[in-house]
Every structure is written in structure tokens, then in C-alpha cells.
Design a protein around this motif. Structure first.
Motif, PDB file in Angstrom:
ATOM      1  N   GLY A   1       0.819  -1.206   0.000  1.00  0.00           N
ATOM      2  CA  GLY A   1       0.000   0.000   0.000  1.00  0.00           C
ATOM      3  C   GLY A   1       0.852   1.256   0.000  1.00  0.00           C
ATOM      4  N   GLN A   2       1.865   1.253   0.864  1.00  0.00           N
ATOM      5  CA  GLN A   2       2.767   2.404   0.926  1.00  0.00           C
ATOM      6  C   GLN A   2       3.548   2.542  -0.376  1.00  0.00           C
ATOM      7  OE1 GLN A   2       3.058   4.770   3.165  1.00  0.00           O
ATOM      8  NE2 GLN A   2       4.810   5.774   2.236  1.00  0.00           N
ATOM      9  N   GLN A   3       3.968   1.425  -0.961  1.00  0.00           N
ATOM     10  CA  GLN A   3       4.697   1.493  -2.223  1.00  0.00           C
ATOM     11  C   GLN A   3       3.807   2.060  -3.334  1.00  0.00           C
ATOM     12  OE1 GLN A   3       6.775  -2.014  -3.424  1.00  0.00           O
ATOM     13  NE2 GLN A   3       7.431  -1.117  -5.339  1.00  0.00           N
ATOM     14  N   ALA A   4       2.559   1.627  -3.383  1.00  0.00           N
ATOM     15  CA  ALA A   4       1.633   2.158  -4.390  1.00  0.00           C
ATOM     16  C   ALA A   4       1.414   3.657  -4.191  1.00  0.00           C
ATOM     17  CB  ALA A   4       0.306   1.411  -4.329  1.00  0.00           C
ATOM     18  N   ARG A   5       1.272   4.090  -2.921  1.00  0.00           N
ATOM     19  CA  ARG A   5       1.111   5.525  -2.657  1.00  0.00           C
ATOM     20  C   ARG A   5       2.352   6.302  -3.086  1.00  0.00           C
ATOM     21  NH1 ARG A   5      -1.549   3.498   1.799  1.00  0.00           N
ATOM     22  NH2 ARG A   5       0.291   3.563   3.120  1.00  0.00           N
ATOM     23  N   MET A   6       3.530   5.750  -2.851  1.00  0.00           N
ATOM     24  CA  MET A   6       4.757   6.434  -3.251  1.00  0.00           C
ATOM     25  C   MET A   6       4.898   6.477  -4.770  1.00  0.00           C
ATOM     26  SD  MET A   6       7.358   5.014  -0.318  1.00  0.00           S
ATOM     27  CE  MET A   6       8.820   5.699  -1.058  1.00  0.00           C
ATOM     28  N   MET A   7       4.500   5.399  -5.438  1.00  0.00           N
ATOM     29  CA  MET A   7       4.594   5.380  -6.900  1.00  0.00           C
ATOM     30  C   MET A   7       3.587   6.333  -7.534  1.00  0.00           C
ATOM     31  SD  MET A   7       5.212   1.323  -7.619  1.00  0.00           S
ATOM     32  CE  MET A   7       5.238   1.468  -9.390  1.00  0.00           C
ATOM     33  N   LEU A   8       2.462   6.560  -6.867  1.00  0.00           N
ATOM     34  CA  LEU A   8       1.438   7.453  -7.396  1.00  0.00           C
ATOM     35  C   LEU A   8       1.551   8.868  -6.834  1.00  0.00           C
ATOM     36  CD1 LEU A   8      -1.571   4.986  -7.414  1.00  0.00           C
ATOM     37  CD2 LEU A   8      -0.135   5.696  -9.333  1.00  0.00           C
TER      38      LEU A   8
ATOM     39  N   PRO B   1       2.514  12.662  -6.750  1.00  0.00           N
ATOM     40  CA  PRO B   1       2.506  13.576  -7.910  1.00  0.00           C
ATOM     41  C   PRO B   1       3.868  13.746  -8.587  1.00  0.00           C
ATOM     42  CG  PRO B   1       1.212  14.515  -6.129  1.00  0.00           C
ATOM     43  CD  PRO B   1       1.852  13.271  -5.587  1.00  0.00           C
ATOM     44  N   VAL B   2       4.942  13.631  -7.830  1.00  0.00           N
ATOM     45  CA  VAL B   2       6.274  13.776  -8.414  1.00  0.00           C
ATOM     46  C   VAL B   2       6.636  12.563  -9.275  1.00  0.00           C
ATOM     47  CG1 VAL B   2       8.726  14.020  -7.837  1.00  0.00           C
ATOM     48  CG2 VAL B   2       7.008  15.221  -6.502  1.00  0.00           C
ATOM     49  N   ARG B   3       6.158  11.376  -8.879  1.00  0.00           N
ATOM     50  CA  ARG B   3       6.559  10.135  -9.542  1.00  0.00           C
ATOM     51  C   ARG B   3       5.506   9.540 -10.466  1.00  0.00           C
ATOM     52  NH1 ARG B   3       8.491   7.870  -3.943  1.00  0.00           N
ATOM     53  NH2 ARG B   3      10.509   8.905  -3.788  1.00  0.00           N
ATOM     54  N   VAL B   4       4.338  10.127 -10.549  1.00  0.00           N
ATOM     55  CA  VAL B   4       3.245   9.496 -11.277  1.00  0.00           C
ATOM     56  C   VAL B   4       3.567   9.340 -12.765  1.00  0.00           C
ATOM     57  CG1 VAL B   4       1.876  11.566 -11.759  1.00  0.00           C
ATOM     58  CG2 VAL B   4       0.742   9.371 -11.449  1.00  0.00           C
ATOM     59  N   TYR B   5       4.271  10.296 -13.355  1.00  0.00           N
ATOM     60  CA  TYR B   5       4.598  10.184 -14.774  1.00  0.00           C
ATOM     61  C   TYR B   5       5.628   9.083 -15.019  1.00  0.00           C
ATOM     62  CZ  TYR B   5       2.075  14.550 -15.204  1.00  0.00           C
ATOM     63  OH  TYR B   5       1.101  15.517 -15.159  1.00  0.00           O
ATOM     64  N   ALA B   6       6.625   8.999 -14.164  1.00  0.00           N
ATOM     65  CA  ALA B   6       7.628   7.934 -14.295  1.00  0.00           C
ATOM     66  C   ALA B   6       6.984   6.568 -14.103  1.00  0.00           C
ATOM     67  CB  ALA B   6       8.754   8.142 -13.293  1.00  0.00           C
ATOM     68  N   THR B   7       6.064   6.468 -13.152  1.00  0.00           N
ATOM     69  CA  THR B   7       5.360   5.208 -12.927  1.00  0.00           C
ATOM     70  C   THR B   7       4.523   4.826 -14.134  1.00  0.00           C
ATOM     71  OG1 THR B   7       5.270   5.635 -10.551  1.00  0.00           O
ATOM     72  CG2 THR B   7       3.709   4.033 -11.425  1.00  0.00           C
ATOM     73  N   ALA B   8       3.824   5.785 -14.707  1.00  0.00           N
ATOM     74  CA  ALA B   8       2.987   5.512 -15.884  1.00  0.00           C
ATOM     75  C   ALA B   8       3.840   5.077 -17.068  1.00  0.00           C
ATOM     76  CB  ALA B   8       2.172   6.745 -16.244  1.00  0.00           C
ATOM     77  N   ILE B   9       4.980   5.715 -17.262  1.00  0.00           N
ATOM     78  CA  ILE B   9       5.863   5.327 -18.361  1.00  0.00           C
ATOM     79  C   ILE B   9       6.420   3.937 -18.135  1.00  0.00           C
ATOM     80  CG2 ILE B   9       8.088   5.856 -19.458  1.00  0.00           C
ATOM     81  CD1 ILE B   9       7.370   8.841 -19.023  1.00  0.00           C
ATOM     82  N   TYR B  10       6.839   3.634 -16.907  1.00  0.00           N
ATOM     83  CA  TYR B  10       7.384   2.310 -16.595  1.00  0.00           C
ATOM     84  C   TYR B  10       6.336   1.219 -16.817  1.00  0.00           C
ATOM     85  CZ  TYR B  10       9.054  -1.671 -13.958  1.00  0.00           C
ATOM     86  OH  TYR B  10       9.412  -2.946 -13.586  1.00  0.00           O
ATOM     87  N   ILE B  11       5.153   1.412 -16.260  1.00  0.00           N
ATOM     88  CA  ILE B  11       4.098   0.402 -16.404  1.00  0.00           C
ATOM     89  C   ILE B  11       3.688   0.270 -17.869  1.00  0.00           C
ATOM     90  CG2 ILE B  11       1.691  -0.131 -15.828  1.00  0.00           C
ATOM     91  CD1 ILE B  11       2.257   1.017 -13.043  1.00  0.00           C
ATOM     92  N   GLY B  12       3.618   1.388 -18.574  1.00  0.00           N
ATOM     93  CA  GLY B  12       3.297   1.344 -20.003  1.00  0.00           C
ATOM     94  C   GLY B  12       4.336   0.566 -20.797  1.00  0.00           C
ATOM     95  N   CYS B  13       5.607   0.760 -20.485  1.00  0.00           N
ATOM     96  CA  CYS B  13       6.670   0.027 -21.189  1.00  0.00           C
ATOM     97  C   CYS B  13       6.649  -1.459 -20.859  1.00  0.00           C
ATOM     98  CB  CYS B  13       8.035   0.625 -20.862  1.00  0.00           C
ATOM     99  SG  CYS B  13       8.294   2.230 -21.617  1.00  0.00           S
ATOM    100  N   VAL B  14       6.342  -1.792 -19.614  1.00  0.00           N
ATOM    101  CA  VAL B  14       6.240  -3.204 -19.237  1.00  0.00           C
ATOM    102  C   VAL B  14       5.100  -3.868 -19.992  1.00  0.00           C
ATOM    103  CG1 VAL B  14       5.600  -4.739 -17.328  1.00  0.00           C
ATOM    104  CG2 VAL B  14       7.326  -2.985 -16.979  1.00  0.00           C
TER     105      VAL B  14
END
Length: 134
Positions: free
Chosen positions: A88-95, A97-110
Motif C-alpha cells: 500500500g505504501q509502495q503504491a502511494r509512493m509510486m502514485l 505527484p512527483v513520480r506518477v509520470y515515471a510510474t505511468a511510463i514504466y508500467i506502459g513500457c512493461v
């Protein structure tokens, strides 16, 4: 960060009692792990992920198998931190506002790498997706 500090203090004390927060953030839930079990889970998941990524180099000549093994290892290595701070904490950290774009790009590439490898069977697109994933 507070969870990591509590984990560190608990390990320094040497007690292996259950943490007051469980693995999923619930107090004494079904999935609660001791701090030592969390470190073992983190290490095992990280080592398995790195092993998959290294073993994927053996099948580098076959981009589809390489993409599946490398992506699975990459997900395991990134997910290993969920043992330390909780999913839960990891998901909150990945989402965050500073990291949301990097997370979206990573998940999209996967997803793109697995899609190109498993459904399209296009070696060039698979390799491009793996390069973007890295």
C-alpha cells in the motif's frame, strides 16, 4: 519513511515480535510479517528478480523469450521493496505527484513489452519496448 525507521529500530532491538502494522497496513492482519521476515522476503524477491534478468541474457538471441524473462525479473526486483514498506505504501509512493509520470511510463513500457512479445510476436518492437523499459 517512518515504516523503514520502525523496521530499523525493531531489528536493532533484536525482538522478532509482530510489528504493530501488518504487511498490508492492517494491524495484526492475516499477512502480518515480522521485520526479519520482511527482510528475508525482500532479499529473496530481489535475488530472484536479478537472477531472472541475468538468465534472460542467455536467450538474448530470441527477443520474445528475453523480453518475458527480463520483464518478469524487473517486476520482481521493483516489487521486492513492497516487503520492506508494504504494498500500500509502495503504491502511494509510486502514485505520488512527483513520480506518477515515471510510474505511468514504466508500467506502459512493461505492458508494451509483454504485448509485443506475447501477442504481436514482433522482435523489433519487443526490443524497442525492452530498451524503453530499462
Amino acid at each position: 519513511m517512518e515504516t523503514i525507521n520502525r523496521l530499523h529500530r525493531s531489528l536493532l532491538r533484536g525482538d522478532e515480535e509482530q510489528d504493530e502494522e501488518g504487511f498490508l497496513g492492517e494491524s495484526e492482519g492475516l499477512c502480518s510479517l515480522s521485520p526479519l521476515q520482511r527482510i528475508y522476503g525482500f532479499a529473496a524477491c530481489l535475488v530472484a528478480g536479478l537472477a531472472f534478468m541475468l538468465l534472460s541474457l542467455i536467450v538474448f538471441a530470441r527477443p520474445i523469450k528475453f523480453a518475458v524473462m527480463f520483464t518478469f525479473g524487473n517486476i520482481m526486483a521493483v516489487g521486492s521493496t513492497a516487503f520492506l514498506i508494504g504494498p500500500g505504501q509502495q503504491a502511494r509512493m509510486m502514485l505520488d505527484p512527483v513520480r506518477v509520470y515515471a510510474t505511468a511510463i514504466y508500467i506502459g513500457c512493461v505492458v508494451l513489452a509483454l504485448f509485443c512479445a506475447l501477442l504481436i510476436h514482433n522482435k523489433l518492437l519487443t526490443l524497442i519496448a525492452i530498451i524503453c523499459e530499462v
